[in-house]
Design an enzyme around this catalytic site. Structure first.
Site, mmCIF file in Angstrom:
data_model
loop_
_atom_site.group_PDB
_atom_site.id
_atom_site.type_symbol
_atom_site.label_atom_id
_atom_site.label_comp_id
_atom_site.label_asym_id
_atom_site.label_seq_id
_atom_site.Cartn_x
_atom_site.Cartn_y
_atom_site.Cartn_z
ATOM 1 N N HIS A 123 -61.806 2.798 45.083
ATOM 2 C CA HIS A 123 -60.607 3.612 45.286
ATOM 3 C C HIS A 123 -60.484 4.622 44.153
ATOM 4 C CE1 HIS A 123 -59.033 -0.057 47.658
ATOM 5 N NE2 HIS A 123 -59.492 0.851 48.492
ATOM 6 N N GLU A 126 -58.662 3.920 40.781
ATOM 7 C CA GLU A 126 -59.066 2.713 40.060
ATOM 8 C C GLU A 126 -60.266 2.979 39.156
ATOM 9 O OE1 GLU A 126 -59.593 -0.241 43.122
ATOM 10 O OE2 GLU A 126 -57.446 -0.406 43.501
ATOM 11 N N HIS A 268 -61.453 -4.125 41.582
ATOM 12 C CA HIS A 268 -60.329 -3.279 41.973
ATOM 13 C C HIS A 268 -59.266 -3.382 40.876
ATOM 14 C CE1 HIS A 268 -61.683 -2.202 46.064
ATOM 15 N NE2 HIS A 268 -62.340 -3.344 45.967
ATOM 16 N N GLU A 327 -59.291 -8.210 40.827
ATOM 17 C CA GLU A 327 -58.259 -7.202 40.569
ATOM 18 C C GLU A 327 -57.922 -7.205 39.079
ATOM 19 O OE1 GLU A 327 -56.970 -5.166 42.778
ATOM 20 O OE2 GLU A 327 -57.398 -6.064 44.744
#
Length: 361
Positions: A123, A126, A268, A327
């Site tokens: 993304h 990120e 992420h 994450e």
């Protein structure tokens, strides 16, 4: 800031510049640069090439990544420079091109039979994880050349037993939009602006340049996920009109099928959590491995995020081997530069621990 009168010079903004990069390159505090340009409206948004800024001198200020973590936005331009410095123990090769023609670089290190894949920046907002993985590779190279252990691990032994594959920047176009706005894009400007509803702020952007979310592109219940996503190109969550339609996902798919990795980690940025399951198709060892990652990082192991069509989902479904979505960080994306220190401290032991996992291939 140094007391007394400062010498001021003028600087013409170039493509790729940001406020933080200019401050770093001129060895001045960002606060000092901001103060000198407080009345310049062009300074307080994305920097347009050709704009002139006032640069103060501040010879007393020394910038150190060692002390401060990531000091400026890390994107494809920085990666282009750093990839030339990683050899000879780390091999670099291009595995594909983005929608706008930027190279997607793969870094490979080690000679072992066990193959592990780590990726980041699926993304656009990120990108701090790209910096994380490049810093990891640079430190790996140093430890290997000096035959120094790392968190008690013998890096030379790992090099002989493992082949590590790293793609630190899956979505270079999306990252460029987030960092530089429309000024960083030479093609498709009108299409991209239309997707963004003519807003010129792209800090929220996670898709690629076609408005496709690269982590919703995978043939793992893609149709079900697509039913709940926008039906058109969007800044996030649109999985395309068909699975694996985008050049970025095609490159990762081809690499994954060719190499048959033992396990994969997709980085992420939100929540400090580790997702390890998919539709109960993951190996029974996955939970234990996720708990190992959680223990060394202080992250939380969670079986599923209740989403589909992600890369980790597809890998588990396709190979029946462990796959993890990690994450990093907490807060609003893009994470601030200050978050880099916490990400490094928490995620470094997680990356090293993952390399010690059994070979599932």
């Amino acid at each position: 800031m140094k007391k007394g009168r400062m010498l001021i010079t003028w600087y013409e903004v170039k493509q790729g510049d940001t406020q933080a990069k200019i401050a770093f390159n001129h060895k001045v505090r960002l606060e000092a640069l901001t103060y000198e340009n407080k009345s310049n409206p062009a300074f307080h948004s994305y920097l347009k090439p050709g704009t002139f800024l006032r640069i103060p001198t501040d010879n007393s200020y020394n910038l150190s990544e060692k002390d401060n973590g990531c000091l400026y936005e890390y994107g494809w331009r920085e990666l282009e420079n750093d990839r030339l410095k990683v050899g000879p123990s780390i091999h670099c090769e291009k595995i594909g091109l983005s929608v706008l023609g930027k190279p997607i670089w793969l870094f490979r290190t080690g000679t072992g039979k066990k193959k592990i894949f780590i990726s980041a920046a699926w993304h656009g907002n990120e990108w701090l994880n790209t910096w994380l993985l490049m810093k990891f590779l640079q430190e790996w190279k140093k430890r290997l050349s000096k035959r120094k252990n790392w968190f008690g691990l013998n890096i030379e032994e790992l090099y002989q037993n493992v082949t590590l594959f790293v793609v630190p920047l899956v979505n270079p176009d999306g990252v460029e939009l987030v960092q530089e706005g429309i000024y960083g894009v030479n093609n498709y400007q009108q299409d991209i602006l239309q997707i963004n509803e003519d807003f010129k702020d792209f800090r929220h952007w996670s898709a690629n340049a076609s408005g496709v979310d690269l982590n919703h592109q995978w043939p793992a219940d893609w149709h079900e996920e697509a039913a709940s996503s926008p039906g058109r190109p969007f800044f996030r969550h649109f999985g395309g009109y068909s699975p694996l339609s985008e050049p970025e996902t095609k490159a990762i798919h081809e690499l994954s099928m060719k190499e048959g990795f033992s396990h994969v980690i997709a980085l992420h940025s939100q929540g400090e959590e580790i997702y390890w399951g998919y539709q109960n198709q993951e190996p029974e060892e996955s939970k234990e491995l996720a708990n190992r990652l959680a223990k060394v990082s202080s992250y939380r192991a969670v079986k599923t995020a209740d989403s589909k069509a992600g890369y980790k989902d597809w890998f588990i479904k396709e190979f029946k081997r462990p796959g993890f979505t990690v994450e990093t960080g907490t807060g609003q994306n893009p994470l601030p530069l200050e978050a880099s220190k916490r990400i490094w401290i928490t995620c470094l032991p997680l990356l090293l621990e993952s390399i010690t996992f059994p070979d599932f291939s």
